[in-house]
Each structure stands twice: as structure tokens, then as C-alpha cells.
Write a protein that holds these residues in place. Structure first.
Motif, mmCIF file in Angstrom:
data_model
loop_
_atom_site.group_PDB
_atom_site.id
_atom_site.type_symbol
_atom_site.label_atom_id
_atom_site.label_comp_id
_atom_site.label_asym_id
_atom_site.label_seq_id
_atom_site.Cartn_x
_atom_site.Cartn_y
_atom_site.Cartn_z
ATOM 1 N N PRO A 225 0.910 -1.403 0.198
ATOM 2 C CA PRO A 225 0.177 0.227 0.102
ATOM 3 C C PRO A 225 0.943 1.206 -0.005
ATOM 4 O O PRO A 225 1.771 1.385 0.890
ATOM 5 C CB PRO A 225 -0.756 -0.328 1.315
ATOM 6 C CG PRO A 225 0.004 -0.966 2.246
ATOM 7 C CD PRO A 225 0.780 -1.918 1.363
ATOM 8 N N GLN A 226 0.453 2.390 -0.867
ATOM 9 C CA GLN A 226 1.270 3.458 -0.964
ATOM 10 C C GLN A 226 0.723 4.287 0.631
ATOM 11 O O GLN A 226 1.410 5.200 1.070
ATOM 12 C CB GLN A 226 0.765 4.360 -1.952
ATOM 13 C CG GLN A 226 1.285 3.468 -3.221
ATOM 14 C CD GLN A 226 1.221 4.541 -4.589
ATOM 15 O OE1 GLN A 226 0.992 5.553 -4.604
ATOM 16 N NE2 GLN A 226 1.150 3.768 -5.643
ATOM 17 N N ALA A 227 -0.381 3.872 0.732
ATOM 18 C CA ALA A 227 -1.060 4.357 1.951
ATOM 19 C C ALA A 227 -2.375 3.735 2.279
ATOM 20 O O ALA A 227 -2.825 3.063 1.364
ATOM 21 C CB ALA A 227 -1.393 5.945 2.094
ATOM 22 N N ALA A 247 0.935 3.873 10.266
ATOM 23 C CA ALA A 247 0.874 2.922 9.146
ATOM 24 C C ALA A 247 2.225 2.974 8.179
ATOM 25 O O ALA A 247 2.469 4.063 7.817
ATOM 26 C CB ALA A 247 -0.591 3.462 8.353
ATOM 27 N N PRO A 248 2.486 1.749 7.994
ATOM 28 C CA PRO A 248 3.647 1.798 6.906
ATOM 29 C C PRO A 248 3.006 2.027 5.628
ATOM 30 O O PRO A 248 2.163 1.558 5.274
ATOM 31 C CB PRO A 248 4.277 0.452 7.079
ATOM 32 C CG PRO A 248 3.248 -0.597 7.738
ATOM 33 C CD PRO A 248 2.260 0.489 8.508
ATOM 34 N N GLN A 266 3.273 6.819 8.368
ATOM 35 C CA GLN A 266 2.101 7.686 8.580
ATOM 36 C C GLN A 266 1.508 7.516 9.838
ATOM 37 O O GLN A 266 1.080 6.446 10.177
ATOM 38 C CB GLN A 266 1.163 7.910 7.315
ATOM 39 C CG GLN A 266 2.020 8.408 6.036
ATOM 40 C CD GLN A 266 0.901 8.738 4.832
ATOM 41 O OE1 GLN A 266 -0.089 8.216 5.068
ATOM 42 N NE2 GLN A 266 1.296 9.628 3.867
ATOM 43 N N LEU A 267 1.123 8.804 10.477
ATOM 44 C CA LEU A 267 0.026 8.557 11.555
ATOM 45 C C LEU A 267 -1.355 8.968 10.519
ATOM 46 O O LEU A 267 -1.709 9.868 10.399
ATOM 47 C CB LEU A 267 0.125 9.744 12.513
ATOM 48 C CG LEU A 267 -1.033 9.916 13.504
ATOM 49 C CD1 LEU A 267 -1.367 8.734 14.077
ATOM 50 C CD2 LEU A 267 -0.742 11.364 14.305
ATOM 51 N N ALA A 606 -3.085 12.477 7.380
ATOM 52 C CA ALA A 606 -1.891 11.675 7.789
ATOM 53 C C ALA A 606 -0.818 12.223 7.740
ATOM 54 O O ALA A 606 0.101 12.189 6.965
ATOM 55 C CB ALA A 606 -2.013 10.749 6.546
ATOM 56 N N PRO A 607 -0.342 12.702 8.815
ATOM 57 C CA PRO A 607 0.896 13.320 9.409
ATOM 58 C C PRO A 607 1.830 12.252 9.231
ATOM 59 O O PRO A 607 1.804 11.257 9.331
ATOM 60 C CB PRO A 607 0.843 13.888 10.877
ATOM 61 C CG PRO A 607 -0.769 13.704 10.991
ATOM 62 C CD PRO A 607 -1.329 12.715 10.137
#
Length: 662
Positions: A225-227, A247-248, A266-267, A606-607
Motif C-alpha cells: 500500500p502507498q497508504a 501505518a507503513p 504515517q500517522l 495523515a501526518p
RNA sequence: GGGGGUGUAGCUCAGUUGGUUAGAGCGCUGGCCUGUCACGCCAGAGGCCGCGGGUUCGAGUCCCGUCACUCCCGCCA
């Protein structure tokens, strides 16, 4: 370099901190086979105790008749001492840096002139009675003691040694503490941390995917996943209301100093039944309090200002402005319209999209600085950088005989401390002088226009202003760079602050010059402001989205949006961006289906965790806050990734290599 | 894919205009040293000057190519 100095001071602070962080380890160990105390634990209160300490030999100081071993572990450093009469001396004598020892002995007071105030354990030492060598170390390719800069390649190949070193060790611990704090804050705010798949489907938008071949489905691939973008929306649609995840994310793009190749964290946050303001109200306190917790006393923005994308571009030349830089650019087109500065006046006349922006540069008023900026601009591929700098000029003789002489009038006007209106302090002019602009631009536009510019920008003696002219879309980026350079070179930027802002009202679409078509400017799942009606009635390039970023000190920390939860708006938006409905169905079918069965309005953000840690550690390079980073070529030099695989593995995956000729 | 920087001892670096045997500090090896905490002192080992080619009487130094690392651009919804 300053690295060794920094390292030394880091040793002090982080030994102290390490002990706090590992407080539970100091005295209640379940077994004393290896240690009764950590290397950071002993204090004068422990004098007389019989102890075991285990750790790495940080440094040996051999005086022949007396030998000191600094024993180091995660928690700190303890000095151990032994004399030659001791039968264990022969063991101590051969110990070298980074051997692992268990040392047993009695804690003793150091005499008052032998204290080491730089060490938390500096009031005591362990008088060695027994040494057990737990592990020896070869000659080091990278010293742990002291921290000169080392080649990246060596540091990455021997990352386990690099990680023992003070600064990096402290950074990684800080990272863990930051992430723990984030989890606590998010959980306390009513968010649940859910895991989402790592093996998922390739997405047509965005970055290049990392692909994983499927053994069970020949010729098909998973993507990393890219995000978790679509998953978190599905979590909302599934009714979980508030989600977060450390999240990776995986993107197969080239590295930068602030961007790991391949993977980052990302948070990831998503919330249901929220407006943009609701998201801000939930996220802003988390970010602010998190930064305050780890900022070492540096001030953090209390209420994040909201700056529109358009305003940010105009004032700062960027959608990630560094607000520590006080310079705000202004539109000064009218001062140049029809003026004697033909280069600008001509462009303004020819094209009504042309603007002139001013970059005020307080304290930059010297020809040397202005020339330096000008040649910098040329180095950036620009024709140059117009400027005016202001200085005190004596009135010409004829002005004294003529009360109505324009320069004399100017001088009198300037003596009214107009600067006081803005709280600035100018050196007041004497009756025989005035503030005059110097440089080719001032000469060409004349005294009146120069003075009007000076007034508008509130500049005085010793200040300068630079000008960029053209179509803003094309020069904004350069103007922003010039603003940054002026701010940094003149030392106008206050580095000891964390200045946050929200950037809001991003355009929904942008013109893709390469493809000659309208495309999504950010996230295709964003809700357009004005909904379906806006999409149907407005020029697509004028439609704004509920799309926002958090920016801190010029770093884009995160982006987010209120999502589009209506399938008909989604179809319309994708249509405008030139995607056929069949493409939408094929690539986002799952998402589209989900929206048809009762999707709540939702949104999130998503910080970037790595960048948060970089800012809080004051590190310009992401590898300094990553435990096992890859190098710029996306190789893991320690583990040897990527690597070749066996023919058998390839066969199982139905893959035949087709390598480039080299 | 493109541009910049760097490459000399295990490590960090110096090395003049092209000129004798390429230096220093740290580390390493050996010796001396009882209060150091960057311990000190003495001695020693350690070099394909990234690699290949060229210019030259002579190249660490100049030229061309190449490789590695790094920074930037492209790329990163």
C-alpha cells in the motif's frame, strides 16, 4: 566539525534521559545473573553495595598502575577501576573497545577531586573484583566512542555499531517515545488503532507501486500500500467512527534527504461525521501537545493559522511556507505599470496576468548583498533579480533654497516616523537628508514610485527589496526560493521555534501541461467544495476541494481531506479528470460499491511520522531517525537487500527474468 | 533519466605551480606510567592516492572515461 561537540553534550543529556526512560530497569531486575544495576543506575547512595554491571567497554584508560574501564549500556556509563595487584588485572588489561563484560565489585565513593560532574554516575565507581568476558569485539570499522562524521556506506553496513553511538541511539529512543506518545494521545481521544493489509491491490493513481508476485495466481501481483487510503475510508463506512494507525506506506520512488526510498510511516487518521473544522479540532491539539512534549522548550504555535492555498502562494511562494521567516511578499504591480522600468512595464502591458511581486529584505540594504542575490538568481536560471536598496542621501544644494523642492518635501514627509505606525523603528533622518532608493530599478522608476514602494513595504535605511515579474504560476516557486534565501542569508529566520499552519482550500483540479488535460491536483477522493453543483456549473480549475495540509517550519507534515462519500459526485469528478466510468469501476470498484451502501460523511489526515521525528530531533536527514534505513539506491547494505533469489523461487512464482543489457 | 559535490592509511582529513621517500590526528600493536574520565609519554605497523585510459622526462595533482557514496531536479495522487 561540530559533530563531536554535539556528541559530547548528547552523551550527558541522553545518559540522564536514558535512565528516566528505562526507569523500571534500574533496580528491580528479575535476575542478577548479569547485573544488579544498569550502567546508569549507581549513585552515592549505593556506596558499599556489592554489584554486578554488564555492558560494553566504552573506553579504557590504562595508567599502568591503575586502569579505568568505562562500561556502557543503554542506560548510561559507569566507571570501573582496577589495580595491578588484583588477580583479575590481566583480564582487564586486554579488554578493548566494545567488548562485552560483566564486572562485579563494590561501589565506592570517588574522592571529591575525582568526581565527574558530567556523568550522572560520576560520584561513584565500581572497584573491580571480578571480570567475565561475555563477548569480544574485532577492531572496529566505526568507533562508538566519540562521533565524528562517518561515511554513509560504513555507517549503514555496520548499522548495529552506528546505533550504539550516542546521537543515533538517542534519536531512535526519542522516536519510540514520540510514537508511544502519539498512540496514547490518539487512544485517549477515542481513536482505535486498526491494522490494514500490507498485501493489497495496485492503484493506478499516485506513485509507483512495489509489486509482490502471486504464487497462486500466475501473472498476478499484489501491491504494497502507498497508504491505507481506501482501507481507512472502508473502516469509516464499516461504522468504526474513529481510526488511526502508525501505518507503513510503500512507494517505489527515488530518495531524498527527507524521504526514505521505499518505505515510511504515517500517522493515518480518519473520522466519521465530521467537517473540516472537526478534523482540525481533533488533530491540532494532538500535534501541538506532541510537539510541546518533545520540543525541549522551544515555542510551538498555539492556534494554527489557516492560510488558503492561494494566499500562501502569494505571500510565501509555496504551499509549505516556513513561517519562522518573517518575510511576506506583496503584489506591487501597480507601481511598475507604465513606469520607466521597461522590462517590467512592457510585460505588464502585454499580458494582464503578469504581476510584479516584491520580496522585502530588511537589513539587506547593501549593494554587495543585492548583487549576491542577483547572481544567485542567475545561477538558478533566472535572467536576474531586480532590486532597490534604501540608504540615507543628502539633499542636493538647490533643495535648500527651494522650500517646494520635491526632495525637500520628501525629506520632511519621511521624518514623520511613519514607521511607528507599524511599530518599526527607523533611524530618523536629519533635516538635510532623505531616504533614497539605489540600484537600477530605483533609477528607472523615479523618486515618487520608489518612495511609494518603500511606504507600502514599510522599509527604511539599510533595507532592500527584490522584485520578480511574470505570470505568478510560473515564478511563484522561484519567488519562494528567493524569499527563503533572503530570510536565511540575512538571518531573519528564528530557528528555535515550531511554527505551524494549516493550508486550506486546495484546488480540486489542475491543468496537466504534459497530458494537455485537467487532472486531480491532489487526492481524487476529496470532496469538492460546493459538491455536485460546483462540478456541474464551475470551471473545473476554479473548483476548490476540502483538502488541507499541516505545515511546520516549511516542512509538509501531512495532507488530508474531507472525502467524497457520494458515488455520483465521484463519477462526475473522475469524468472531469478524463477517466472513463469503466476505469473507475475497474480500479475503484470496491470503493464505489462501498459508497452505495450507506457511507457516512468522513475525512481525515495523515501526518508523516518520520518527518515529525526529524523536526523534533533537529535532524535534516531521515536516516538519522530511522533504525535500519536503506541507502539512496534503495539498498539495505547490512542485510543485503534487494538480493537475487533462487531459480526455484522464481519458478514457483512463474517469473522469468528479462534483465537489461549492461 | 539529468545536474552538483566527494573519493588519499581501519576512520577523519592535509597534500602548494605537475617534481626527491605521500603527511597529521584518532584507532591498532609493543613499551612506560597510581586518579584518569578525549588520560599522558615513547616506539612501531599500516597506502593500487576509487578504477581504467591519456598527456608528460615525471601525475595523488592536468585531461577523458568509468564506478561508488551523497545532495538536488525529474518522480513522490
Amino acid at each position: 566539525m561540530a559533530a563531536s561537540k554535539k556528541a559530547k553534550s548528547a552523551r550527558k543529556t541522553s545518559s540522564g534521559k536514558g535512565q528516566k526512560a528505562g526507569g523500571s530497569m534500574t533496580n528491580n531486575l528479575t535476575s542478577d545473573a548479569y547485573r544488579t544495576h544498569t550502567c546508569g543506575a549507581l549513585r552515592s547512595a549505593d556506596v558499599g553495595e556489592q554489584v554486578h554491571v554488564s555492558g560494553w567497554v566504552h573506553r579504557v584508560r590504562d595508567h599502568g598502575g591503575l586502569l579505568f574501564i568505562d562500561l556502557r549500556d543503554h542506560y548510561g556509563l559507569t566507571q570501573c577501576v582496577i589495580e595491578p595487584e588484583n588477580p583479575e588485572f590481566s583480564k582487564a588489561e586486554v579488554a578493548r573497545s566494545e567488548w562485552v563484560l560483566k564486572i562485579s565489585g563494590k561501589v565506592v565513593d570517588r574522592s571529591s577531586d575525582n568526581l565527574n560532574p558530567d556523568l550522572p554516575t560520576g560520584e561513584v565507581e565500581v572497584r573491580i573484583e571480578n571480570i567475565e568476558v561475555l563477548s569480544e569485539a574485532s577492531e572496529l570499522p566505526l568507533p562508538v566512542f566519540n562521533e565524528p562524521d562517518y561515511p554513509e556506506e560504513t555507517r549503514l553496513t555496520y548499522r548495529f555499531l552506528d546505533l550504539r553511538r550516542e546521537t543515533l541511539h538517542a534519536n531512535i529512543v526519542k522516536r519510540a517515545t514520540i510514537i508511544a506518545s502519539i498512540r496514547r494521545r490518539m487512544t485517549d481521544a477515542g481513536f482505535f488503532e486498526f491494522q490494514t493489509p500490507i498485501l493489497t491491490a495496485s492503484s493506478p493513481e499516485g506513485a509507483r507501486d512495489f509489486l509482490v508476485p502471486s504464487r497462486m495466481h500466475p501473472g498476478k501481483f499484489y501491491a504494497l500500500p502507498q497508504a491505507p487510503q481506501q482501507f481507512k475510508q472502508l473502516v469509516m463506512i464499516a461504522g468504526f467512527d474513529r481510526y488511526f494507525q502508525i501505518a507503513p506506506c510503500f512507494r517505489d520512488e527515488d530518495a531524498r534527504a527527507d524521504r526514505s526510498p521505499g518505505e515510511f510511516y504515517q500517522l493515518d487518521i480518519e473520522m466519521s461525521f465530521v467537517s473540516q473544522e472537526d478534523v482540525f479540532n481533533a488533530v491540532e491539539p494532538v500535534m501541538r501537545d506532541l510537539f510541546e512534549e518533545f520540543a525541549d522548550g522551544k515555542p510551538v504555535t498555539q492556534n494554527f493559522p489557516q492560510i488558503t492555498y492561494a494566499e500562501s502562494l502569494q505571500k510565501y511562494g509555496s504551499d509549505k511556507p516556513d513561517l519562522r521567516n518573517p518575510i511576506e511578499m506583496e503584489d506591487v504591480t501597480e507601481h511598475f505599470r507604465g513606469s520607466g522600468f521597461k522590462i517590467f512595464a512592457g510585460q505588464i502591458k502585454k499580458d494582464d496576468k503578469v504581476r510584479v511581486w516584491a520580496i522585502p529584505a530588511k537589513t539587506g540594504g547593501s549593494r554587495a548583498f543585492c548583487d549576491r542575490m542577483n547572481s544567485w538568481a542567475q545561477g538558478e536560471g533566472q535572467p536576474g533579480l531586480g532590486y532597490i536598496f534604501f540608504r540615507e542621501i543628502s539633499l542636493p544644494d538647490e533643495a535648500f533654497s527651494d522650500l517646494k523642492h520635491p526632495l525637500k518635501e520628501l525629506s520632511i514627509k519621511q521624518q514623520i516616523p511613519s514607521s511607528q505606525e507599524s511599530g518599526e523603528t527607523f533611524v530618523p533622518q536629519s533635516a538635510s537628508t532623505y531616504i533614497g532608493g539605489a540600484g537600477p530599478v530605483a533609477k528607472n522608476i523615479g523618486e515618487d514610485r520608489t518612495e511609494a514602494l518603500r511606504k507600502q513595504l514599510n522599509l527604511g535605511i539599510g533595507d532592500a527589496v527584490f522584485f520578480v515579474c511574470g505570470v505568478p504560476k510560473k515564478f511563484a516557486d522561484f519567488a519562494g526560493q528567493a524569499r527563503t534565501k533572503v530570510g536565511e542569508d540575512l538571518d531573519l529566520v528564528d530557528r528555535d521555534r515550531f511554527d505551524f499552519c494549516w493550508i486550506v482550500d486546495y484546488p480540486m483540479f489542475e491543468w496537466d501541461e504534459d497530458a494537455k488535460k485537467v487532472d486531480f491536483s491532489h487526492n481524487p477522493f476529496s470532496m469538492p467544495q460546493g459538491g455536485l453543483e460546483a462540478l456541474e456549473t464551475k470551471d473545473p480549475l476554479d473548483v476548490l476541494a476540502y483538502q488541507y495540509d499541516i505545515v511546520c517550519n516549511g516542512v509538509e507534515l501531512s495532507s488530508g481531506a474531507i472525502r467524497n462519500h457520494k458515488p455520483e459526485i465521484m463519477r462526475k469528478a473522475f469524468g472531469i479528470a478524463g477517466y472513463d466510468e469503466s476505469v473507475l469501476e475497474e480500479k475503484f470498484g470496491g470503493m464505489l460499491r462501498a459508497l452505495q451502501y450507506g457511507a457516512p460523511p468522513h475525512g481525515g489526515i495523515a501526518p508523516g511520522v518520520d518527518r515529525i521525528v526529524m523536526l523534533l530531533c533537529g535532524e535534516p536527514n531521515i536516516r538519522e531517525v530511522t533504525m535500519f534505513p536503506m541507502n539512496q539506491q534503495a539498498e539495505d547494505l547490512l542485510m543485503g537487500a534487494p538480493s537475487e533469489v533462487s531459480a526455484q523461487q522464481l519458478r514457483e512464482l512463474h517469473i522469468r527474468l528479462n534483465l537489461p543489457k549492461s
